[in-house]
Design a protein around this motif. Structure first.
Motif, PDB file in Angstrom:
ATOM      1  N   THR A  62       0.840  -1.198   0.000  1.00  0.00           N
ATOM      2  CA  THR A  62       0.000   0.000   0.000  1.00  0.00           C
ATOM      3  C   THR A  62       0.872   1.244   0.000  1.00  0.00           C
ATOM      4  O   THR A  62       1.903   1.287   0.675  1.00  0.00           O
ATOM      5  CB  THR A  62      -0.911  -0.003   1.238  1.00  0.00           C
ATOM      6  OG1 THR A  62      -1.817  -1.100   1.134  1.00  0.00           O
ATOM      7  CG2 THR A  62      -1.693   1.294   1.379  1.00  0.00           C
ATOM      8  N   HIS A  63       0.467   2.227  -0.780  1.00  0.00           N
ATOM      9  CA  HIS A  63       1.124   3.529  -0.733  1.00  0.00           C
ATOM     10  C   HIS A  63       0.161   4.557  -0.181  1.00  0.00           C
ATOM     11  O   HIS A  63      -1.035   4.490  -0.415  1.00  0.00           O
ATOM     12  CB  HIS A  63       1.563   3.976  -2.138  1.00  0.00           C
ATOM     13  CG  HIS A  63       2.539   3.027  -2.765  1.00  0.00           C
ATOM     14  ND1 HIS A  63       3.821   2.864  -2.299  1.00  0.00           N
ATOM     15  CD2 HIS A  63       2.405   2.176  -3.811  1.00  0.00           C
ATOM     16  CE1 HIS A  63       4.449   1.958  -3.033  1.00  0.00           C
ATOM     17  NE2 HIS A  63       3.609   1.516  -3.954  1.00  0.00           N
TER      18      HIS A  63
ATOM     19  N   CYS B 262       4.848   9.404   0.301  1.00  0.00           N
ATOM     20  CA  CYS B 262       4.099   8.190   0.592  1.00  0.00           C
ATOM     21  C   CYS B 262       4.050   7.998   2.099  1.00  0.00           C
ATOM     22  O   CYS B 262       5.085   7.935   2.756  1.00  0.00           O
ATOM     23  CB  CYS B 262       4.763   7.000  -0.086  1.00  0.00           C
ATOM     24  SG  CYS B 262       4.073   5.427   0.445  1.00  0.00           S
TER      25      CYS B 262
ATOM     26  N   GLU C 299       2.810   5.446   3.800  1.00  0.00           N
ATOM     27  CA  GLU C 299       2.917   4.061   4.295  1.00  0.00           C
ATOM     28  C   GLU C 299       4.356   3.601   4.086  1.00  0.00           C
ATOM     29  O   GLU C 299       4.906   3.777   2.988  1.00  0.00           O
ATOM     30  CB  GLU C 299       1.996   3.128   3.500  1.00  0.00           C
ATOM     31  CG  GLU C 299       0.535   3.226   3.842  1.00  0.00           C
ATOM     32  CD  GLU C 299       0.096   2.264   4.947  1.00  0.00           C
ATOM     33  OE1 GLU C 299      -0.967   2.515   5.515  1.00  0.00           O
ATOM     34  OE2 GLU C 299       0.801   1.278   5.238  1.00  0.00           O
ATOM     35  N   PHE C 300       4.932   2.981   5.090  1.00  0.00           N
ATOM     36  CA  PHE C 300       6.312   2.496   4.946  1.00  0.00           C
ATOM     37  C   PHE C 300       6.288   1.282   4.021  1.00  0.00           C
ATOM     38  O   PHE C 300       6.054   0.165   4.430  1.00  0.00           O
ATOM     39  CB  PHE C 300       6.894   2.125   6.310  1.00  0.00           C
ATOM     40  CG  PHE C 300       8.394   2.082   6.313  1.00  0.00           C
ATOM     41  CD1 PHE C 300       9.107   1.436   5.302  1.00  0.00           C
ATOM     42  CD2 PHE C 300       9.110   2.705   7.326  1.00  0.00           C
ATOM     43  CE1 PHE C 300      10.493   1.412   5.306  1.00  0.00           C
ATOM     44  CE2 PHE C 300      10.499   2.678   7.344  1.00  0.00           C
ATOM     45  CZ  PHE C 300      11.189   2.038   6.336  1.00  0.00           C
ATOM     46  N   CYS C 301       6.545   1.524   2.729  1.00  0.00           N
ATOM     47  CA  CYS C 301       6.282   0.501   1.727  1.00  0.00           C
ATOM     48  C   CYS C 301       7.526  -0.234   1.264  1.00  0.00           C
ATOM     49  O   CYS C 301       7.441  -1.314   0.692  1.00  0.00           O
ATOM     50  CB  CYS C 301       5.592   1.146   0.528  1.00  0.00           C
ATOM     51  SG  CYS C 301       6.516   2.544  -0.126  1.00  0.00           S
TER      52      CYS C 301
ATOM     53  N   HIS D  51      11.340   3.875   0.937  1.00  0.00           N
ATOM     54  CA  HIS D  51      10.055   4.550   1.154  1.00  0.00           C
ATOM     55  C   HIS D  51      10.230   6.046   1.389  1.00  0.00           C
ATOM     56  O   HIS D  51       9.450   6.856   0.894  1.00  0.00           O
ATOM     57  CB  HIS D  51       9.353   3.852   2.323  1.00  0.00           C
ATOM     58  CG  HIS D  51       8.509   4.717   3.169  1.00  0.00           C
ATOM     59  ND1 HIS D  51       7.225   5.046   2.812  1.00  0.00           N
ATOM     60  CD2 HIS D  51       8.745   5.329   4.355  1.00  0.00           C
ATOM     61  CE1 HIS D  51       6.706   5.817   3.769  1.00  0.00           C
ATOM     62  NE2 HIS D  51       7.605   6.006   4.701  1.00  0.00           N
TER      63      HIS D  51
ATOM     64  N   MET E  27      10.182   8.022  -1.606  1.00  0.00           N
ATOM     65  CA  MET E  27       8.962   8.036  -2.422  1.00  0.00           C
ATOM     66  C   MET E  27       8.235   9.349  -2.149  1.00  0.00           C
ATOM     67  O   MET E  27       7.361   9.438  -1.294  1.00  0.00           O
ATOM     68  CB  MET E  27       8.087   6.821  -2.092  1.00  0.00           C
ATOM     69  CG  MET E  27       6.906   6.668  -3.048  1.00  0.00           C
ATOM     70  SD  MET E  27       6.142   5.044  -2.914  1.00  0.00           S
ATOM     71  CE  MET E  27       4.827   5.230  -4.118  1.00  0.00           C
TER      72      MET E  27
HETATM   73 CU1  CUA Z   1       5.097   3.938  -0.978  1.00  0.00          CU
HETATM   74 CU2  CUA Z   1       5.999   4.389   1.174  1.00  0.00          CU
END
Ligand code: CUA
Ligand code: CUK
Length: 651
Positions: free
Chosen positions: A595-596, A631, A633-635, A639, A642
């Protein structure tokens, strides 16, 4: 009833033998040499504690057998909890904006949802959610949809269980507040919403001295369109009721299919005014020994509405009270003293009503009610002309269950479980013969109960959750506002056993329903790239990889953006102050849990973009300057990288 402390006679060894898992005296190999009995001794745990722990503990990676959907009270949300572990899995944003889910923080889809949820010219950003209802097929949960009411601002929300997201909020301008919702009919033909406090119906304003003339109660049958996953407002209708206060409802099933039941109180029509020397509402509304259970033929009412026998009130179709009486849609039967819950038995043959100020549950026979209606066996009418059935001729019996009975759930062995508010107990009793079987103490002031599949035609009978209003001394002190306490009770044996306490620190939940987890089939990721959850279909503005661009028309700027680990494309959004900016973002991820987020600094914008999802956010770039977006969410490992810049040049 029994001395609970003395019933725990298992020795540690016996427990171990029964479980067949570990030898508790010496656990070499089972926990890296851990000695379970030594740990238990050190922590002061009893044998019963160990049994409870073993019944509820889920090792990592092991799923719960049931999911509980609980109302979030005045958080306005829904809590999703695994049973029996009582782990909180999700708080579904419903009536209140929630930033993690990007609910109400900029997305156009949610703006439209909140726009439809406005009342009396106000944005409403909270709710008092009370009664979740899972959609049903043939009287059983089918795992497709969840409905919930907002008591404070009479509204109903629809949640799609394919993605656990709120899809629709409908308002009821003809109610002051609601309480008798949500309850579904056995195939989710309709979602029931009963009002609570009566307000003027045919006129917008009338002082309380016009209470009996102008104030009215209401029950609304919201038509659910399962294919569209939406309530069909135009196909819905209401029935006008006398200006009593209405409480909980339930839908008949099996032999009582086609009927709905709605409790009432304040049949005294007290209008309060303690400041004028009148009895306060609490006294005035509790004078009578009996109030009226409302017996409503919704199937016939739907025909009456379809035949056009309705009037319009604030743009909604309403069956007038006199029409309801003339057409035989509405009957009353007395019910003892400040009734609260009305709960149809799994076989649909009986209705159980609890009077808060009466120590009994009253069991009504639907067959006897039908017989009395067919025979025209009425003792009198109420002041508005509604026929009243004879109490003694339609009840199956009464049973003393304790002081302050509220709500009832069922198991698969012919037992009912009633919450006892004043005594902080749950009473288990058998329907046939009517007899108390067991009682258990809960902590404290229990409201609703939720048994696994406990209000369907086939309850599972394994667990019960007592939703306690007070927690007092059960948890660490977190200041004067305390969490509520959900207590898990094992009801699979002859005697109830309390096995877990779960604090709920988000609001005051009221009711919950618990569904077998394997009935749910949620998406793991959205089914295609560019999917719009608000329509559950491909977004018209979905952006595929390679199609990223920025289009300008005068002062309108459209940004077509994709998100994939770990970058947005484009990374610069250059606009002029005052431009109308619309960002169309599609996650082109196809990996579960990738998830972003999309948050823009200082613009109060945050989205959650799950794999495959497409969202749109529009805003006016009214503040000049440089605003990082990133972003949320720690994706991935990159991240933090991002991100991008919204560059708003001054005009
Ligand atoms: Cu995409 Cu954090
Ligand atoms: S109500 Cu709260 S304990 Cu709204 Cu169902 Cu009975």
């Amino acid at each position: 009833m029994r001395s609970k402390r003395m019933t725990w006679v298992l020795t540690l060894t016996a427990t171990a033998a029964v479980l067949g898992v570990v030898t508790l005296q010496s656990c070499s190999g089972a926990g890296r040499g851990a000695d379970v009995s030594a740990i238990a001794r050190a922590r002061g745990l009893t044998e019963a504690d160990i049994v409870a722990a073993v019944k509820t503990f889920q090792p990592t990676g092991k799923m719960d057998e049931y999911l509980m959907f609980g109302s979030g009270g005045h958080s306005g949300q829904v809590v999703v909890i695994g049973v029996p572990s009582m782990r909180l899995l999700k708080v579904i944003a419903v009536f209140t904006p929630e930033p993690w889910q990007g609910f109400g923080y900029g997305s156009d889809e949610h703006k439209a949802l909140f726009e439809n949820a406005r009342m009396a010219g106000h944005d409403i950003t909270w709710g008092d959610s009370h009664h979740p209802a899972l959609s049903e097929t043939d009287g059983d949960y089918d795992g497709q949809f969840l409905f919930i009411n907002d008591k404070a601002n009479p509204r109903i929300a629809v949640i799609d269980l394919r993605d656990f997201e709120t899809k629709q909020i409908v308002t009821n301008p003809n109610m002051g507040t609601n309480h008798g919702g949500t309850f579904v009919t056995p195939n989710t033909e309709y979602v029931i919403e009963g009002a609570q406090y009566s307000v003027p119906l045919w006129t917008d304003y009338a002082d309380v001295d016009r209470y009996e003339e102008d104030y009215r109660g209401l029950i609304t049958m919201w038509k659910f369109d399962r294919d569209r996953g939406r309530i069909d407002e135009a196909a819905s209708f209401s029935i006008v009721l006398p200006p009593y206060w209405h409480d909980l409802a339930d839908a008949g099933k099996g032999p009582s299919f086609g009927w709905a039941f709605l409790n009432s109180f304040n049949t005294e029509m007290a209008t309060g005014g303690v400041e004028d020397g009148n009895p306060p509402f609490e006294a005035g509304a509790s004078r009578n020994d009996m109030d009226y259970m409302h017996i409503i033929n919704w199937q016939k009412a739907a025909e009456v509405a379809a035949a056009g026998n309705t009037r319009m009130a604030r743009g909604r179709r309403v069956i007038p009270l006199q029409t309801a009486i003339d057409e035989g849609l509405l009957f009353f039967v007395p019910e003892p003293k400040s009734p609260h819950g009305v709960d149809v038995t799994p076989d649909g043959r009986f209705l159980v009503v609890s009077g808060k100020l009466d120590p009994h549950v009253t069991v009504y026979s639907f067959a006897k009610i039908q017989q009395a209606i067919q025979n025209g066996d009425f003792t009198s009418t109420d002041p508005y002309g509604v026929p009243i059935l004879d109490f003694n001729s339609v009840i199956e019996g009464q049973l003393e269950v304790g002081l302050g009975p509220l709500h009832t759930q069922y198991d698969n062995r012919g037992n009912a479980y009633t919450s006892i508010f004043l005594e902080s107990q749950v009473t288990k009793w058998s329907l046939d013969p009517l007899a108390v079987v067991d009682k258990i103490d809960v902590h404290y002031n229990v409201g609703h109960l939720a048994a696994v599949e406990g209000d369907t035609k086939s309850p599972d009978g394994k667990y019960l959750v007592a939703m306690n209003k007070w927690s007092l001394d059960r948890f660490n002190n977190v200041g004067p506002l305390l969490p509520q306490n959900f207590q898990l009770i094992d009801i699979s044996g002859d005697e109830m056993e309390l096995i877990y306490d779960m604090p709920i620190g988000v609001g005051e939940p009221h009711y919950a329903q618990i569904i077998k987890a394997d009935k749910l089939q949620p998406f793991e990721i959205y089914p295609e790239i560019g999917f719009d959850p608000s329509t559950m279909s491909t977004a018209s503005d979905a952006v595929q990889a390679g199609e990223e661009r920025i289009e300008r028309r005068g002062r309108n700027v459209d940004v077509y953006m994709t998100a994939i680990r770990s970058h947005f494309n484009p990374e610069y959004i250059r606009v002029r102050e005052g431009d109308n900016v619309t960002i169309h973002i599609t996650s082109i991820e196809q990996v579960r849990d990738a998830t972003h987020g999309f948050g823009i600094a200082k613009y109060n914008i945050n989205l959650s973009i799950e794999p495959g999802e497409s969202q749109t956010v529009s805003f006016v770039a009214d503040a000049p300057g440089v605003f990082p977006f990133y972003c949320t969410e720690f994706c991935s490992a990159l991240h933090l990288e991002m991100m991008g810049y919204l560059l708003v040049s001054p005009r």
